[in-house]
Design a protein around this motif. Sequence first.
Motif, PDB file in Angstrom:
ATOM      1  N   GLU A 169       0.884  -1.017   0.093  1.00  0.00           N
ATOM      2  CA  GLU A 169       0.114  -0.257  -0.315  1.00  0.00           C
ATOM      3  C   GLU A 169       1.063   0.864  -0.213  1.00  0.00           C
ATOM      4  OE1 GLU A 169      -2.749  -0.059   3.301  1.00  0.00           O
ATOM      5  OE2 GLU A 169      -3.637  -2.295   2.450  1.00  0.00           O
ATOM      6  N   ALA A 170       1.842   1.378   0.869  1.00  0.00           N
ATOM      7  CA  ALA A 170       2.713   2.743   0.619  1.00  0.00           C
ATOM      8  C   ALA A 170       3.289   2.728  -0.713  1.00  0.00           C
ATOM      9  CB  ALA A 170       3.493   2.069   1.899  1.00  0.00           C
ATOM     10  N   HIS A 171       3.783   1.451  -1.159  1.00  0.00           N
ATOM     11  CA  HIS A 171       4.599   1.410  -2.375  1.00  0.00           C
ATOM     12  C   HIS A 171       3.624   2.029  -3.643  1.00  0.00           C
ATOM     13  CE1 HIS A 171       8.726  -0.243  -1.991  1.00  0.00           C
ATOM     14  NE2 HIS A 171       7.964  -1.118  -1.343  1.00  0.00           N
ATOM     15  N   THR A 172       2.042   1.264  -3.424  1.00  0.00           N
ATOM     16  CA  THR A 172       1.494   1.940  -4.606  1.00  0.00           C
ATOM     17  C   THR A 172       1.395   3.254  -4.264  1.00  0.00           C
ATOM     18  OG1 THR A 172       0.191   0.244  -4.609  1.00  0.00           O
ATOM     19  CG2 THR A 172      -1.136   2.339  -4.986  1.00  0.00           C
ATOM     20  N   MET A 173       1.055   4.437  -2.515  1.00  0.00           N
ATOM     21  CA  MET A 173       0.481   5.682  -2.539  1.00  0.00           C
ATOM     22  C   MET A 173       2.035   6.519  -3.410  1.00  0.00           C
ATOM     23  SD  MET A 173      -0.765   5.748   1.143  1.00  0.00           S
ATOM     24  CE  MET A 173      -0.878   7.476   0.954  1.00  0.00           C
ATOM     25  N   ILE A 174       3.198   6.492  -3.487  1.00  0.00           N
ATOM     26  CA  ILE A 174       4.692   6.351  -3.682  1.00  0.00           C
ATOM     27  C   ILE A 174       4.642   6.432  -5.384  1.00  0.00           C
ATOM     28  CG2 ILE A 174       7.049   6.156  -3.750  1.00  0.00           C
ATOM     29  CD1 ILE A 174       6.798   5.195  -0.975  1.00  0.00           C
ATOM     30  N   LEU A 175       4.384   5.421  -6.067  1.00  0.00           N
ATOM     31  CA  LEU A 175       4.108   4.743  -7.333  1.00  0.00           C
ATOM     32  C   LEU A 175       3.233   6.099  -7.879  1.00  0.00           C
ATOM     33  CD1 LEU A 175       4.273   1.089  -7.176  1.00  0.00           C
ATOM     34  CD2 LEU A 175       5.873   2.640  -8.547  1.00  0.00           C
ATOM     35  N   THR A 176       2.265   6.517  -7.392  1.00  0.00           N
ATOM     36  CA  THR A 176       0.854   7.168  -8.004  1.00  0.00           C
ATOM     37  C   THR A 176       0.955   8.426  -7.992  1.00  0.00           C
ATOM     38  OG1 THR A 176      -1.086   5.735  -7.190  1.00  0.00           O
ATOM     39  CG2 THR A 176      -1.886   7.405  -8.184  1.00  0.00           C
ATOM     40  N   TYR A 177       2.025   9.038  -7.064  1.00  0.00           N
ATOM     41  CA  TYR A 177       2.581  10.505  -6.543  1.00  0.00           C
ATOM     42  C   TYR A 177       3.562  10.317  -7.694  1.00  0.00           C
ATOM     43  CZ  TYR A 177       3.291  14.635  -4.635  1.00  0.00           C
ATOM     44  OH  TYR A 177       3.311  16.192  -4.431  1.00  0.00           O
ATOM     45  N   ALA A 178       4.242   9.488  -7.937  1.00  0.00           N
ATOM     46  CA  ALA A 178       5.833   9.752  -8.855  1.00  0.00           C
ATOM     47  C   ALA A 178       5.365  10.215 -10.083  1.00  0.00           C
ATOM     48  CB  ALA A 178       6.548   8.641  -8.041  1.00  0.00           C
ATOM     49  N   ARG A 179       4.499   9.609 -10.811  1.00  0.00           N
ATOM     50  CA  ARG A 179       3.957   9.339 -11.915  1.00  0.00           C
ATOM     51  C   ARG A 179       3.295  10.424 -12.242  1.00  0.00           C
ATOM     52  NH1 ARG A 179       2.325   3.392 -10.705  1.00  0.00           N
ATOM     53  NH2 ARG A 179       3.502   1.940 -12.236  1.00  0.00           N
ATOM     54  N   GLU A 180       2.608  11.311 -11.263  1.00  0.00           N
ATOM     55  CA  GLU A 180       1.930  13.079 -11.704  1.00  0.00           C
ATOM     56  C   GLU A 180       2.754  13.421 -11.710  1.00  0.00           C
ATOM     57  OE1 GLU A 180      -0.773  12.706  -8.359  1.00  0.00           O
ATOM     58  OE2 GLU A 180      -2.461  11.211  -8.911  1.00  0.00           O
ATOM     59  N   GLN A 181       4.115  13.703 -10.300  1.00  0.00           N
ATOM     60  CA  GLN A 181       4.960  14.498 -10.791  1.00  0.00           C
ATOM     61  C   GLN A 181       5.723  14.288 -11.640  1.00  0.00           C
ATOM     62  OE1 GLN A 181       3.817  17.055  -8.463  1.00  0.00           O
ATOM     63  NE2 GLN A 181       2.108  15.409  -7.940  1.00  0.00           N
ATOM     64  N   ALA A 182       6.112  12.836 -11.506  1.00  0.00           N
ATOM     65  CA  ALA A 182       7.356  13.287 -13.024  1.00  0.00           C
ATOM     66  C   ALA A 182       6.395  13.672 -14.356  1.00  0.00           C
ATOM     67  CB  ALA A 182       7.407  11.574 -13.618  1.00  0.00           C
ATOM     68  N   GLU A 183       5.118  13.200 -14.825  1.00  0.00           N
ATOM     69  CA  GLU A 183       4.345  13.682 -16.408  1.00  0.00           C
ATOM     70  C   GLU A 183       4.589  15.521 -15.537  1.00  0.00           C
ATOM     71  OE1 GLU A 183       0.264  13.944 -18.214  1.00  0.00           O
ATOM     72  OE2 GLU A 183       0.578  12.015 -16.893  1.00  0.00           O
TER      73      GLU A 183
ATOM     74  N   GLN B 126      10.034  -3.337  -5.892  1.00  0.00           N
ATOM     75  CA  GLN B 126      10.003  -3.745  -4.267  1.00  0.00           C
ATOM     76  C   GLN B 126       8.290  -4.748  -4.718  1.00  0.00           C
ATOM     77  OE1 GLN B 126      11.257  -1.265  -2.012  1.00  0.00           O
ATOM     78  NE2 GLN B 126      13.054  -1.589  -2.678  1.00  0.00           N
ATOM     79  N   VAL B 127       7.099  -3.657  -5.103  1.00  0.00           N
ATOM     80  CA  VAL B 127       5.954  -4.464  -5.382  1.00  0.00           C
ATOM     81  C   VAL B 127       5.701  -5.568  -5.743  1.00  0.00           C
ATOM     82  CG1 VAL B 127       3.975  -3.493  -6.174  1.00  0.00           C
ATOM     83  CG2 VAL B 127       5.161  -2.435  -4.616  1.00  0.00           C
ATOM     84  N   TRP B 128       6.465  -6.097  -7.260  1.00  0.00           N
ATOM     85  CA  TRP B 128       6.544  -7.391  -7.084  1.00  0.00           C
ATOM     86  C   TRP B 128       6.942  -8.321  -6.300  1.00  0.00           C
ATOM     87  CZ3 TRP B 128      10.704  -9.435 -10.363  1.00  0.00           C
ATOM     88  CH2 TRP B 128      10.605 -10.871 -11.158  1.00  0.00           C
ATOM     89  N   PHE B 129       7.533  -8.321  -6.039  1.00  0.00           N
ATOM     90  CA  PHE B 129       8.381  -8.638  -5.160  1.00  0.00           C
ATOM     91  C   PHE B 129       7.281  -9.265  -3.597  1.00  0.00           C
ATOM     92  CE2 PHE B 129      12.302  -9.257  -7.372  1.00  0.00           C
ATOM     93  CZ  PHE B 129      13.036  -9.914  -6.821  1.00  0.00           C
TER      94      PHE B 129
END
Length: 156
Positions: A103-117, A142-145
């Motif tokens: 869940e923590a990774h997912t939050m970071i991933l969502t935000y990082a993708r938005e901010q990268a764009e 890391q989410v995959w693992f």
Amino acid sequence: MSEAVVKKSVASLNQVLADTITLRDMYKKHHWQVVGPTFNQLHLLFDKHYEAQVELVDLLAERIQILGGVSLAMAADIAEETRIPRPPRGREPATVQLNRLIEAHTMILTYAREQAEKASDAGDSGTDDLLVSDVVRTNELQVWFLSEHLVAASPI
């Protein structure tokens, strides 16, 4: 880059930094407190993921400083800024730890993708590259693992 672009990049990077430091610390907590039949595998995995998050923390803080900003650094500041919920004190079952980390990774991933764009659109290719090449790729791996451990823990 304009001052407005730099200011937005610094703010978004500090948010990713606060969340990454929180995730890093969750990994160490779970590394110390994991129990059960998969103890050894998870103990080692959590420590390996912790080290990868340590590297991301350094990269994020350095990018903030390169842009002329000031990176968050103290635990109290991180606690105020992070969007990741604080885990309870004490030990939790391994599956709960795994889900909490995902869940923590997912939050970071969502935000990082938005901010990268947004950084790309604003012409901040350095921030875009850091977020995609380092933050997104590390967190996806890391989410995959972690997810594979949940599959292994689930009854068929």
